[in-house]
Design an enzyme around this catalytic site. Sequence first.
Site, PDB file in Angstrom:
ATOM      1  N   GLY A   1     -21.389  46.156 -16.301  1.00  0.00           N
ATOM      2  CA  GLY A   1     -20.245  46.960 -16.740  1.00  0.00           C
ATOM      3  C   GLY A   1     -20.685  48.325 -17.232  1.00  0.00           C
ATOM      4  N   ALA A   2     -21.893  48.360 -17.783  1.00  0.00           N
ATOM      5  CA  ALA A   2     -22.389  49.635 -18.296  1.00  0.00           C
ATOM      6  C   ALA A   2     -22.564  50.632 -17.152  1.00  0.00           C
ATOM      7  CB  ALA A   2     -23.702  49.425 -19.035  1.00  0.00           C
TER       8      ALA A   2
ATOM      9  N   GLY B   1      -8.299  59.970 -50.725  1.00  0.00           N
ATOM     10  CA  GLY B   1      -6.929  59.920 -50.203  1.00  0.00           C
ATOM     11  C   GLY B   1      -6.723  60.828 -49.015  1.00  0.00           C
ATOM     12  N   GLY B   2      -5.672  61.656 -49.129  1.00  0.00           N
ATOM     13  CA  GLY B   2      -5.345  62.568 -48.031  1.00  0.00           C
ATOM     14  C   GLY B   2      -6.487  63.515 -47.716  1.00  0.00           C
TER      15      GLY B   2
HETATM   16  C1  HXC Z   1      -4.358  65.211 -60.091  1.00  0.00           C
HETATM   17  C2  HXC Z   1      -6.617  64.992 -60.240  1.00  0.00           C
HETATM   18  C3  HXC Z   1      -6.631  64.179 -59.092  1.00  0.00           C
HETATM   19  C4  HXC Z   1      -5.395  63.906 -58.451  1.00  0.00           C
HETATM   20  C5  HXC Z   1      -8.639  64.400 -59.791  1.00  0.00           C
HETATM   21  N1  HXC Z   1      -7.876  65.092 -60.635  1.00  0.00           N
HETATM   22  N2  HXC Z   1      -7.892  63.827 -58.845  1.00  0.00           N
HETATM   23  N3  HXC Z   1      -5.488  65.512 -60.717  1.00  0.00           N
HETATM   24  N4  HXC Z   1      -4.297  64.441 -58.997  1.00  0.00           N
HETATM   25  N5  HXC Z   1      -5.335  63.175 -57.353  1.00  0.00           N
HETATM   26  C6  HXC Z   1      -8.313  65.856 -61.785  1.00  0.00           C
HETATM   27  C7  HXC Z   1      -8.775  64.985 -62.939  1.00  0.00           C
HETATM   28  O1  HXC Z   1      -7.688  64.606 -63.734  1.00  0.00           O
HETATM   29  C8  HXC Z   1      -9.716  65.941 -63.659  1.00  0.00           C
HETATM   30  O2  HXC Z   1      -8.930  66.832 -64.411  1.00  0.00           O
HETATM   31  C9  HXC Z   1     -10.329  66.720 -62.534  1.00  0.00           C
HETATM   32  O3  HXC Z   1      -9.443  66.592 -61.425  1.00  0.00           O
HETATM   33  C10 HXC Z   1     -11.676  66.188 -62.114  1.00  0.00           C
HETATM   34  O4  HXC Z   1     -11.565  64.779 -61.905  1.00  0.00           O
HETATM   35  P1  HXC Z   1     -12.694  63.758 -62.371  1.00  0.00           P
HETATM   36  O5  HXC Z   1     -12.164  62.412 -62.154  1.00  0.00           O
HETATM   37  O6  HXC Z   1     -13.148  64.126 -63.736  1.00  0.00           O
HETATM   38  O7  HXC Z   1     -13.854  64.128 -61.345  1.00  0.00           O
HETATM   39  P2  HXC Z   1     -14.943  63.176 -60.733  1.00  0.00           P
HETATM   40  O8  HXC Z   1     -15.547  62.285 -61.776  1.00  0.00           O
HETATM   41  O9  HXC Z   1     -15.856  64.089 -59.964  1.00  0.00           O
HETATM   42  O10 HXC Z   1     -14.206  62.230 -59.703  1.00  0.00           O
HETATM   43  C11 HXC Z   1     -13.613  62.770 -58.549  1.00  0.00           C
HETATM   44  C12 HXC Z   1     -12.674  61.692 -57.913  1.00  0.00           C
HETATM   45  C13 HXC Z   1     -11.670  61.208 -59.001  1.00  0.00           C
HETATM   46  C14 HXC Z   1     -13.536  60.546 -57.427  1.00  0.00           C
HETATM   47  C15 HXC Z   1     -11.991  62.339 -56.710  1.00  0.00           C
HETATM   48  O11 HXC Z   1     -11.106  62.344 -59.603  1.00  0.00           O
HETATM   49  C16 HXC Z   1     -10.592  60.347 -58.434  1.00  0.00           C
HETATM   50  O12 HXC Z   1     -10.808  59.178 -58.151  1.00  0.00           O
HETATM   51  N6  HXC Z   1      -9.371  60.945 -58.349  1.00  0.00           N
HETATM   52  C17 HXC Z   1      -8.214  60.192 -57.875  1.00  0.00           C
HETATM   53  C18 HXC Z   1      -8.327  59.958 -56.393  1.00  0.00           C
HETATM   54  C19 HXC Z   1      -7.065  59.376 -55.803  1.00  0.00           C
HETATM   55  O13 HXC Z   1      -6.863  58.159 -55.862  1.00  0.00           O
HETATM   56  N7  HXC Z   1      -6.162  60.274 -55.297  1.00  0.00           N
HETATM   57  C20 HXC Z   1      -4.888  59.940 -54.774  1.00  0.00           C
HETATM   58  C21 HXC Z   1      -5.112  59.445 -53.332  1.00  0.00           C
HETATM   59  S1  HXC Z   1      -3.615  59.159 -52.520  1.00  0.00           S
HETATM   60  P3  HXC Z   1      -9.442  67.478 -65.793  1.00  0.00           P
HETATM   61  O14 HXC Z   1      -8.248  68.196 -66.296  1.00  0.00           O
HETATM   62  O15 HXC Z   1      -9.895  66.339 -66.647  1.00  0.00           O
HETATM   63  O16 HXC Z   1     -10.580  68.380 -65.392  1.00  0.00           O
HETATM   64  C22 HXC Z   1      -3.422  60.424 -51.458  1.00  0.00           C
HETATM   65  C23 HXC Z   1      -2.204  60.362 -50.611  1.00  0.00           C
HETATM   66  C24 HXC Z   1      -2.489  60.438 -49.175  1.00  0.00           C
HETATM   67  O17 HXC Z   1      -4.181  61.314 -51.386  1.00  0.00           O
HETATM   68  C25 HXC Z   1      -3.188  59.204 -48.742  1.00  0.00           C
HETATM   69  C26 HXC Z   1      -3.246  59.091 -47.289  1.00  0.00           C
HETATM   70  C27 HXC Z   1      -3.941  57.848 -46.887  1.00  0.00           C
END
Ligand code: HXC
Length: 495
Positions: free
Chosen positions: A385-386, A150-151
């Site tokens: 062009g290059a 994401g961000g």
């Molecule tokens: C809250 C989060 C989190 C999130 C991960 N965690 N992402 N908590 N918000 N966005 C937490 C999990 O719950 C977990 O907590 C710990 O972090 C580790 O995550 P895992 O999934 O166990 O780790 P891993 O297997 O290494 O996977 C990492 C990951 C996955 C691939 C990044 O966590 C993931 O897909 N997260 C969501 C990504 C996402 O879609 N984010 C939002 C994007 S939107 P615990 O307590 O179990 O340890 C965005 C807005 C801006 O960012 C977009 C602009 C374009």
Amino acid sequence: MTRIQSQPVRGAELTARARLEQMFDAGTFFEIDESVHHRSRHFGMETKKAPGDGVICGFGEIEGRTVYAYSQDRSILGGSLGEAHSQKIVKIMDLAGKAGVPVVGINDSGGARIQEGVEALAGYGEIFRRNVKFSGVIPQISLLMGPCAGGAVYSPALTDFVVMVDKKSFMFVTGPKVVQAVTSEQVDTETLGGGRVHAEVSGVAHFLVSSEIEGLELARRILSYLPQNNLEDIEWDLCDDDVVRSCDALESIVPREATRPYDIGDVIAQVMDKDSFLEVHKLWAQNIRVGFARLGGCPVGVVGNNPGYLAGVLDIAASRKAARFVRTCNAFGLPVISLVDVPGFLPGKEQEHGGIIDHGAKLAFAYCEATVPKLAVILRKSYGGAYIVMSSKHVGADYNFAWEGAEIAVMGAAGAVEILYGKELKESNGSEQRKKDLSDEYNRTVASTEVASQRGFVDAVISRADTRKVLFRSLRAIIGKKEDLPVKRNGNVPL
Ligand code: HXC
């Protein structure tokens, strides 16, 4: 000081804090806002302790120069970005912007904190706005040190450089779990957005390193070529490599025959100060090589067509790569030196449908727009062009040289003779001798550098051995260049 992490999180080499300590000159990192904590009361957050809200922010020194940095801590709520976390990052970005010093972001985050909803999204918006506001003002480097989503990938994409650690860092707009939930596609993190994918295929990563420590060292090295901000002069280094050194090895490195391959990297190594070349986007679009180097101690950007890969042709990826690099150099006042040996733009349906017109135009745009000193040497050939876009006089280059025997034309002799005399040669069963005569005449009267020299499009025809000497002397002669473009809100870079 709050210890927010004592052991590296799974898969990491260093803790968030150790990364900062490793990057900065020893003992210089100073943390701010370590007591800041989230105020979220939703979805279980009321019970969650998050020291520093999962990010360490502050400033330190790199080679004695101030740099701001943040380091996200994956052991705390996945390094996710909530309101307080974002406010800490925004604060140091604003401070860095006001002070005119670089920012390094160490990203290790799952992106917007899901529990904080719109407050988290707003936080990223504020960061993006500052990434853009300070783009071209202060250097911004993103080190990706874990799985980022994401961000946590969009903000890096808005900065000058993205560094990824092989097999350790991943970048995707949404991770594999979300991909599966939305599209049912099963894909692992490495295939979806591993460092190699982004360094070789997408081009999102400018650098691929094999360890976190190498990435942190690299951030220091990148900054060594750049000024602290766009208004500061570039810093000349002491140079212990003779500036008038004869480049005799170029004779054997570059074959005389214009179609035979060689690696332009070998030419760059000969011409620039010894061991000074830091290649950017090394694994992506290898038909052009770009990177920082020093010439007589002066930091410069180098762009070189690479006949060793796809004959050095300009395709979509090569155009995007070079355009972006030229703009980076221009933003921070680095002269651009182009080593030109190019057969033209790559023809074909795939390229046309992929938008080579716009992407090639991006390269023209970048060279035309750049007001830094621009120098170019045509090594063997520059066609079509290059020729125009690759730092020709016509797009505003200051010094243009050509090696003896180089060709400049709309196309090479074989193609030209075929188009202009093909019918006649076919009807008259034209002999090989006739073709050769026509080719020779074309090379002598049309494609010869003499024609370009007589019009002043090439300032001097030089020997291969003199390349370094001539470039250095002319760089010194133009280093004080001042050129302004008309006042405008922004140019409209092609799509
Ligand atoms: C809250 C989060 C989190 C999130 C991960 N965690 N992402 N908590 N918000 N966005 C937490 C999990 O719950 C977990 O907590 C710990 O972090 C580790 O995550 P895992 O999934 O166990 O780790 P891993 O297997 O290494 O996977 C990492 C990951 C996955 C691939 C990044 O966590 C993931 O897909 N997260 C969501 C990504 C996402 O879609 N984010 C939002 C994007 S939107 P615990 O307590 O179990 O340890 C965005 C807005 C801006 O960012 C977009 C602009 C374009």
